[in-house]
Design an enzyme around this catalytic site. Structure first.
Site, PDB file in Angstrom:
ATOM      1  N   ASP A 127       0.819  -1.209   0.000  1.00 12.26           N
ATOM      2  CA  ASP A 127       0.000   0.000   0.000  1.00 12.26           C
ATOM      3  C   ASP A 127       0.853   1.258   0.000  1.00 12.26           C
ATOM      4  O   ASP A 127       0.323   2.371   0.001  1.00 12.26           O
ATOM      5  CB  ASP A 127      -0.927   0.003   1.230  1.00 12.26           C
ATOM      6  CG  ASP A 127      -2.374   0.261   0.847  1.00 12.26           C
ATOM      7  OD1 ASP A 127      -2.678   0.245  -0.356  1.00 12.26           O
ATOM      8  OD2 ASP A 127      -3.189   0.484   1.755  1.00 12.26           O
ATOM      9  N   ASP A 169     -10.686  -7.294  11.597  1.00 14.07           N
ATOM     10  CA  ASP A 169     -10.555  -8.739  11.741  1.00 14.07           C
ATOM     11  C   ASP A 169     -11.700  -9.340  12.559  1.00 14.07           C
ATOM     12  O   ASP A 169     -12.388 -10.262  12.105  1.00 14.07           O
ATOM     13  CB  ASP A 169      -9.191  -9.094  12.349  1.00 14.07           C
ATOM     14  CG  ASP A 169      -8.785  -8.128  13.451  1.00 14.07           C
ATOM     15  OD1 ASP A 169      -9.650  -7.420  13.975  1.00 14.07           O
ATOM     16  OD2 ASP A 169      -7.580  -8.099  13.804  1.00 14.07           O
TER      17      ASP A 169
END
Length: 856
Positions: free
Chosen positions: A299, A443
């Site tokens: 990224d 998550d």
């Protein structure tokens, strides 16, 4: 019998040699002279040539452990130690229970254990024969037990009756603590809940002063914090009452039937040296090459990462936009990937070669399985372990979650996805729209969505990857703030107590995890509660001191002893207090904001692999602790004043409040000790390991050795025979990988006797992958780490934290303008303490003199 050495003609020469030897060992001129004369006097008055004296002198280091170097007071130290050894001999161990008592205790605990196991065995048999009947029997038993417990909880007792009641329950818990098995553990939980519920009932019904507004306000605040802790205690017992301990499931014999896997490594701003190890460990997986695709998700859009990925033969992805941080990075790559399963690793977590073989089998065994999670293990010290010098001596802060809580979640089919070291079914991810992006803990939110759609989950407790811990306390706190904010966001946006798709066990497990991160404000209340009475004279518990002791202390005792039995392997007693105190101030505000404005807050990346060049107190982090410490010290001052000038009938309550304040100061001192950042000068942390190896010299000679530790840059070896090697000498390190031997070029960094340190030469890709396979990626590398830690001993833990905490206060004083006085006082104290006799090591075994020794 030989004559004393000093009577020989060379006595003067011997005395001079003795004096020089003492000087070389660090003794002062006066000290060396005094010790030489003392030795001469001992040879004159004592029969040192006899066997017993010779045996004592031969074991001098073990029997006199505090006499490490010659000092002027050594004769007195030796005399005091001898008196101590005469009273408390090292072998056999002193003050033991009689052997007949120990045998009776062991027989009793074995019989009780067998008796408690019988219901468990009968229950299993009944459930196998008639599940519905067994279920109704269990429900009926729970109802009866609940009614009896309700009677015990609400029955009013006077103080004498309460004393008898709590003493009986404490004795039962103490006996059950020594009985192995799961049912004794459950009975301890029942006893703990009975005492705790009775305490909460007493607090609500008998301890609020409704006539004094200040006392009522402060008392309600404390009662709120206690109620929060009580709810967390109940949910914690529920969550971990019966951990599943799920074993790995075997794969089909034909690898052609194994699923294809996309192994994704997201990265943002981490150093390439950290990412390389993870990529090479991923390439070392024992999985068919045509069924494994490794993805580097960058990224940061860095050219060096793209070139590295091309050279390593893996897929590289850099998206043009950067929304939703890590979750968005993975979701972008999912559009390009085609594998049946998706494995995700943080860029600093190196998977073992066996990771996929240990996890994927459950997808064949359970078609509804959506997620398999393994522990997050760390081979570098986190700030608590490094700053407190506790690395590999006590469980890691995260060991409670990954060693017990997740195993308990698995029992209720509520395993959380933790962002790394996990495998997720691709069709399940597609069905929920990819990784969740609405919260900063993507998550846990992802696993909640999987469970809502009916997918099951699995947790395999065997560590199959290891990574780097946070390098500073500020980074550690930043990471926990993000977790706390994200879990509270989920509580607001996708509350697990409501909605469809999950059962009661799953709801409570998720709710307890989110409730845990709301501990900031209750912890701050506990740290300041006694000050309300000491400073403001507000009755936070409107009851006599004796009643407070008889209700509160048993509640604390049972919680401590039960959690020690339940969590002892993964969390030592009282350390949770220190962890929560460190975080309390910093998570209180973001969690409160998230409750009312859940969309506020940003994702922050946790820094890894940094260095700390100097030892320093992180004032930015420790400022809240210092304020709380100052407030508690002021409270102690008020308590001392009130003992001397206050009401006489309030003295017991004042003493109880001061004892509570001293405990708070101890815990705050532990938090302050964590804020003293220790030096961290290794860019590549060392991993301890014992495995066979060999070194090959330039001459071609090969010498076997044992590899004791390794890192990405070097290894430490224990040689079978001492070698004459110089720094920068070139050698080859030989390691075995399966049936083949691999050689790695290296240079000698240090050589000392049988110990050798090697610095590895730069390696190409194949060599680096081979080195990872031989070290970090070994299947058994991390499995035994947890078993090496000592068992929990609550009193020892409390003493350990007390020493750390008050030592932190002393360090703070030494850095203040009073530092000179403190240093002098410390030296004087150390000198006086050097005369205190020491306990002999339990490993020491005294050997009685033999006839040959006596003859000699």
């Amino acid at each position: 019998m030989s004559s004393p050495r000093w009577l020989t003609p060379h006595a003067g020469h011997w005395l001079r040699l003795r004096h020089r030897w003492l000087r070389r060992r660090g003794a002062s001129r006066l000290g060396a002279t005094g010790l030489t004369l003392a030795w001469l006097l001992a040879w004159t008055l004592l029969p040192l040539e006899r066997a017993n004296w010779q045996m004592v002198m031969a074991h001098g280091r073990a029997l006199f452990p505090h006499m490490t170097h010659p000092r002027a007071g050594d004769p007195l130290r030796a005399l005091l130690q001898v008196v101590w050894l005469l009273i408390c001999r090292p072998e056999p161990r002193p003050f033991q229970w009689p052997a007949s008592w120990r045998r009776a205790w062991q027989r009793g605990t074995r019989s009780l254990s067998a008796l408690l196991r019988k219901p468990e065995e009968v229950g299993i048999e009944v459930e196998q024969k008639a599940p519905r009947t067994a279920r109704w029997h269990s429900v009926l038993l729970c109802v009866v037990a609940g009614l009896l417990a309700l009677l015990c909880i609400t029955q009013p007792f006077d103080l004498e009756q309460q004393l008898v009641f709590v003493l009986l329950l404490a004795a039962m818990a103490w006996v059950l603590r020594a009985v192995p098995g799961r049912y004794p553990m459950l009975m301890m939980m029942v006893l703990s809940l009975t005492v705790s519920c009775r305490y909460i009932w007493w607090r609500y019904t008998s301890t609020l002063d409704w006539l004094d507004p200040m006392s009522l306000f402060c008392g309600m605040l404390l009662l709120f914090a206690e109620t929060y802790a009580w709810v967390v205690l109940i949910l914690g017992y529920w969550q971990t009452a019966w951990p599943l301990h799920r074993p790995p499931a075997p794969l089909p014999d034909d690898p052609a039937t194994w699923p294809s896997v996309d192994l994704m490594i997201p990265t943002y701003n981490e150093d390439l040296a950290i990412v390389k190890g993870t990529v090479y460990a991923a390439l070392a997986q024992d999985w068919p090459r045509d069924k494994l695709t490794v993805w580097l998700l960058d990224d940061g859009g860095r050219e060096e990462f793209r070139q590295f990925a091309e050279g390593a033969g893996i897929r590289y992805v850099a998206r043009p936009t950067h929304e939703h941080a890590k979750a968005g990075n993975i979701n972008h790559a999912l559009k390009l990937a085609q594998g049946e399963l998706v494995a995700i690793f943080d860029c600093d977590h190196l998977p073992t070669r066996s990771f996929l073989q240990m996890t994927v089998g459950w997808f064949f065994k359970d078609p509804a399985l959506g997620l398999v999670q393994t522990p997050h293990h760390f081979f570098s010290a986190d700030p608590f372990e490094r700053n407190l010098q506790r690395f590999r001596k006590m469980p890691n802060e995260g060991a409670l979650f990954y060693g017990l809580v997740q195993d308990g979640n698995d029992m209720w089919d509520a395993t959380f996805f933790c962002g790394s070291c996990a495998v997720i079914k691709r069709t399940a991810l597609n069905e929920i729209g990819g990784i969740a992006v609405e919260t900063v803990t993507e998550d846990a939110h992802t696993s909640l969505r999987l469970h809502r759609l009916g997918y099951t989950s699995a947790y395999i407790r065997i560590p199959q990857a290891a990574g780097l811990a946070t390098e500073s306390l500020s980074a550690h706190i930043g990471q926990r703030i993000r977790w706390a904010r994200g879990m509270v966001q989920i509580l607001r946006l996708d509350n697990p107590l409501f909605g469809k798709g999950i059962n009661l066990g799953q709801r409570l497990c998720y709710f307890n995890a989110m409730l845990h991160f709301l501990s900031g404000i209750p912890r701050l209340i506990f740290l300041t509660a006694p000050l309300a009475f000491l400073i403001l004279h507000a009755y936070i518990i409107y009851a006599p001191a004796a009643a407070i002791a008889l209700y509160m202390l048993p509640h604390i005792f049972h919680c401590a002893i039960t959690n020690s039995r339940l969590q002892g392997k993964v969390r030592h007693s009282f350390w949770g207090e220190v962890y929560e105190t460190v975080l309390a101030w910093y998570i209180a505000r973001p969690t409160t904001v998230a409750l009312f404005a859940p969309h506020k807050g940003t994702f922050n990346v946790t820094a890894k692999g940094g260095l700390t060049e100097e030892v320093y107190l992180d004032l930015g982090v420790s400022r809240p602790y210092l304020v709380l410490i100052l407030l508690n010290l002021i409270g102690l001052g008020f308590g001392i004043w009130r003992i001397g000038y206050g009401l006489e009938d309030e003295v017991p309550t004042v003493l109880l409040s001061m004892l509570w304040t001293l405990y708070n100061l101890t815990i705050l001192g532990g938090a302050l000790a964590v804020a003293f950042e220790s030096r961290q000068v290794r860019t590549n942390p060392r991993v301890e390991m014992s495995m066979t190896a060999a070194i090959k010299l330039a001459s071609g000679h090969i010498y076997p050795c044992t590899l004791k530790d390794y890192s990405n840059g070097g290894v430490g070896l224990q040689l079978a025979t001492a070698l004459t090697l110089q720094e920068k000498d070139s050698v080859w390190l030989l390691l075995r990988h399966g049936q083949r031997e691999v050689a790695f070029p290296a240079k000698v960094q240090r050589a000392f006797g049988h110990k050798l340190g090697l610095e590895l030469d730069p390696m190409d890709k194949d060599q680096h992958i081979a080195f990872i396979q031989c070290t970090f990626a070994r299947a058994d590398t991390w499995s035994l780490w947890q078993t090496r830690l000592g068992r929990d001993r609550p009193l020892h833990s409390l003493l350990d934290i007390s020493l750390l905490g008050w030592r932190a206060y002393w360090r703070l004083l030494r850095d203040s303008p009073l530092g000179g006085i403190c240093i002098v006082a410390e030296r004087l104290g150390r000198w006086l303490l050097s005369f205190v006799p020491r306990r002999v090591s339990p490993d020491f075994r005294y050997q009685a003199p033999t006839s040959e020794t006596v003859k000699g």
